[in-house]
Design a protein around this motif. Structure first.
Motif, short mmCIF file in Angstrom:
data_model
loop_
_atom_site.label_atom_id
_atom_site.label_comp_id
_atom_site.label_asym_id
_atom_site.label_seq_id
_atom_site.Cartn_x
_atom_site.Cartn_y
_atom_site.Cartn_z
N PHE A 39 0.83 -1.20 0.00
CA PHE A 39 0.00 0.00 0.00
C PHE A 39 0.86 1.25 0.00
O PHE A 39 0.66 2.16 -0.81
CB PHE A 39 -0.93 0.00 1.22
CG PHE A 39 -1.58 1.34 1.47
CD1 PHE A 39 -2.61 1.77 0.66
CD2 PHE A 39 -1.15 2.15 2.50
CE1 PHE A 39 -3.21 3.00 0.88
CE2 PHE A 39 -1.73 3.38 2.73
CZ PHE A 39 -2.77 3.81 1.92
N CYS A 42 2.83 1.64 -3.39
CA CYS A 42 1.95 1.99 -4.51
C CYS A 42 1.39 3.41 -4.34
O CYS A 42 1.34 4.17 -5.31
CB CYS A 42 0.83 0.97 -4.59
SG CYS A 42 0.21 0.65 -6.22
N PHE A 43 1.01 3.77 -3.13
CA PHE A 43 0.48 5.11 -2.89
C PHE A 43 1.57 6.16 -3.08
O PHE A 43 1.34 7.20 -3.68
CB PHE A 43 -0.11 5.20 -1.47
CG PHE A 43 -0.83 6.48 -1.22
CD1 PHE A 43 -2.11 6.67 -1.74
CD2 PHE A 43 -0.25 7.50 -0.49
CE1 PHE A 43 -2.79 7.86 -1.53
CE2 PHE A 43 -0.91 8.69 -0.26
CZ PHE A 43 -2.18 8.88 -0.78
N SER A 78 -2.64 5.18 -7.05
CA SER A 78 -3.27 5.44 -5.75
C SER A 78 -4.50 4.57 -5.55
O SER A 78 -4.74 4.05 -4.46
CB SER A 78 -3.65 6.91 -5.64
OG SER A 78 -2.50 7.72 -5.66
N SER A 81 -3.42 1.09 -4.83
CA SER A 81 -2.79 0.92 -3.52
C SER A 81 -3.79 0.42 -2.48
O SER A 81 -3.43 -0.37 -1.61
CB SER A 81 -2.15 2.23 -3.06
OG SER A 81 -3.13 3.19 -2.73
N THR A 82 -5.03 0.84 -2.59
CA THR A 82 -6.02 0.40 -1.61
C THR A 82 -6.37 -1.07 -1.79
O THR A 82 -6.89 -1.69 -0.87
CB THR A 82 -7.30 1.25 -1.69
OG1 THR A 82 -7.83 1.18 -3.01
CG2 THR A 82 -7.02 2.69 -1.32
#
Length: 162
Positions: A39, A42-43, A78, A81-82
């Motif tokens: 996460f 990726c974020f 983003s 990422s979740t």
């Protein structure tokens, strides 16, 4: 903390043992530490792309195209990422939920239209418009995860417009 882990990973008591998608999701789960690392990475990549796109906006002739592409890639990273926190199938289910379906549709459509306007149509004005719509749709989508946040935003705007 364990309850938060269960809710974010989709194990909040809604277990359908007969559901093939749920079984596939559980078979491919990552550890909590790996999920957090994925996460964050990726974020951070998404934020980096968005900031880099904003910095490259002012380059003559190609700046707006670079901005549109990098901003779109940043939003996609983003959003992905979740998926590390909830799992991809649970994330897709939540994206298609009744309260998020319209925001998700608009957001994904704007992502595609931004890239189309930058590469195929070569229309800078449309690319910028779709980037703005991306931002608004992504914000509205994100607010749907916070209880009563959309209602608060609507009330704040209605007070400001009176």
């Amino acid at each position: 903390m364990d309850k938060l882990k269960k809710v974010l990973s989709g194990q909040d008591g809604n277990n359908d043992d007969g559901n093939i998608l749920q079984a596939a999701n559980q078979a491919s789960t990552l550890g909590w530490g790996t999920r957090m690392k994925g996460f964050i990475a990726c974020f951070a990549l998404g934020v980096l792309f968005s900031i880099l796109g904003t910095c490259l906006l002012w380059i003559p002739r190609v700046g707006l195209i670079l901005f549109a592409v990098l901003y779109t890639l940043g939003n996609m990273a983003s959003l992905c990422s979740t998926m590390f926190l909830m799992g991809p199938l649970n994330q897709l289910k939540k994206m298609c939920a009744k309260e998020r379906a319209i925001a998700t549709s608009i957001m994904l459509t704007c992502l595609v239209l931004t890239l189309c306007s930058a590469f195929w149509w070569k229309n800078n004005g449309l690319a910028l418009l779709f980037c703005i719509l991306q931002f608004l749709a992504f914000t509205w989508y994100g607010l749907s995860y916070i209880p009563f946040a959309r209602d608060a935003v609507i009330k704040a705007f209605s007070v400001c417009l009176k």
